[in-house]
Design an enzyme around this catalytic site. Structure first.
Site, PDB file in Angstrom:
ATOM      1  CE  LYS A  84     -25.413  16.020  60.092  1.00 16.04           C
ATOM      2  NZ  LYS A  84     -24.679  15.842  61.306  1.00 16.04           N
TER       3      LYS A  84
ATOM      4  CE  LYS B 255     -28.733   6.713  66.691  1.00 18.90           C
ATOM      5  NZ  LYS B 255     -27.196   6.585  67.121  1.00 18.90           N
TER       6      LYS B 255
ATOM      7  CB  THR C 105     -18.702  10.614  71.893  1.00 17.51           C
ATOM      8  OG1 THR C 105     -19.234  10.543  70.689  1.00 17.51           O
ATOM      9  CG2 THR C 105     -19.597  10.529  72.950  1.00 17.51           C
TER      10      THR C 105
END
Length: 411
Positions: A67, A103, A186
């Site tokens: 993923k 990706k 992030t």
């Protein structure tokens, strides 16, 4: 190194040697287990049909389904996608996530397309992506894609399958099953790693100076958290330029300014400087939060920061990495520092599979536990193996992936 794929394989090789990984496993991890290239025909607004090239890389699924990430940009290369899928395998293992690295990408310029054209392109990507699904391959967002594009992907997937499946796509809006705290994940992880590294180095937060290259989703969230903890942020840059204030930039005001203008340049009270000079400033902490290969052998020797925290993917070349290590500069590698997004994407999938949605506070608590736990493990391995933290991070991940491969009888 000539490209990010070569860099990724180099880091893999160095870490594999540090832990005496079997050559067979190293070889298998040196190339994606599956890489597909396909085309997407799109009807443009003027009636013409245009063909776009797309890619999807599955690096290794020993730990679980592949993923994340869908990157859209005009100069996209297959090697870039392969490298990013390897980085995701490492990040997932570091975050103790039962998933492999995936990706995807489309070679296109989203800014030259109308919204309708772009939506047709994104929906076409999902239609042509094989295999896909919550238990096989879960796409997420990356450069050129965000919540809106993930919403299109989810809707297209559910139209194809005829069933609701929020766990099939990551980085969605909360209203469609996305995780609270996903947007900040992030940048929040980068800030948490920065706090911990500064504690290790004995830095007092309110006396620590910072320069941040990149003020997008990751850089701005990181800057806000550092500012709230008292850090003095002297310089910030974006694609339009850089601003500097020796007294420190008020990030709260800057965020409001950027919201109105879309850029950091000409922020009242700050002076404009050459964006390239951000790497040479006399600051304690340097955070590259934009694109890859910005710290190179050409500028690494001029870096004065005592700590570099990689918020971007692959911002430091291997040649520059060696220079920073020789200078005694502490570096928190990308696969650890920016793994917060991957960790919260894992939480998003858990919530989608269980139909049990978490409050933001729980997401943040779980993220902090995961990323700081990994930080401590990696610091310990760096001391154990007498290697850099980058090599230690890769070694930490490779040990987990290799064990899963052995148990499956793959070696």
């Amino acid at each position: 190194m000539k490209d990010v794929w070569e860099t990724a394989r180099y880091y893999l090789k160095v870490a594999a040697e540090a832990i005496d990984l079997e050559p067979e496993i190293t070889e298998r991890l040196s190339t994606p287990m599956r890489f597909v290239e396909f085309t997407i025909p799109v009807r443009m607004d003027n009636g013409d049909k245009k063909l776009f090239i797309a890619y999807r890389s599955h690096h290794c699924d020993a730990l679980g389904p592949c993923k994340d990430g869908t990157r859209v940009k005009p100069d996209l290369t297959p090697e870039e996608i392969k490298a990013l899928s390897m980085f995701m395998s490492i990040k997932h293992a570091i975050g103790d996530i039962p998933a492999g690295g995936g990706k995807g990408g489309i070679k296109a310029d989203p800014y030259s397309m109308s919204k309708g054209e772009y939506e047709r392109l994104i929906r076409g990507f999902i239609r042509r992506l094989v295999p896909k699904g919550a238990m096989i391959d879960v796409p997420g967002a990356d450069i050129g894609t965000g919540e809106e594009q993930m919403a299109w992907m989810l809707d297209e997937y559910e139209q194809i399958t005829g069933m609701h499946s929020p766990a099939a796509i990551n980085d969605k809006p909360v209203a469609l099953g996305g995780s609270k705290g996903g947007y900040e994940a992030t940048g929040r992880g980068v800030a948490l790693c920065t706090f911990e590294a500064c504690k290790d180095l004995g830095f007092e937060f309110d006396k620590t100076t910072v320069a941040i290259q990149g003020f997008g989703q990751v850089g701005s969230v990181t800057a806000k958290m550092l500012f709230e903890k008292g850090f003095k942020i002297l310089c910030v840059s974006d694609i339009y330029g850089a601003i500097y204030d020796p007294k420190g930039i008020n990030i709260t005001n800057l965020l409001e300014y950027v919201k109105k203008t879309g850029k950091v340049v000409e922020f009242p009270g700050a002076q404009s400087i050459d964006s390239r000079k951000i790497f040479e400033l006399d600051v304690d902490v340097l955070i590259p939060a934009a694109v890859q290969d910005v710290i190179t052998e050409d500028n690494a020797d001029r870096i004065k920061a005592k700590l570099v925290v990689e918020a971007a993917n692959g911002p430091t070349t291997p040649e520059a990495d060696a220079i920073l290590s020789r200078k005694g500069i502490r570096l928190i590698p990308d696969v650890l520092a920016n793994s917060g997004g991957a960790i919260v994407c894992h939480f998003e999938r858990i919530q989608g599979l269980s139909n049990d949605w978490w409050e933001e506070e729980k997401v943040y608590q779980m993220l902090e536990k995961r990323i700081l736990g990994a930080y401590k493990e990696i610091s310990s391995i760096a001391q154990e193996l007498k290697v850099t933290r980058r090599t230690a991070a890769w070694a930490y991940a490779l040990r987990k992936i290799a064990e899963a491969m052995r148990l499956r009888g793959w070696s």
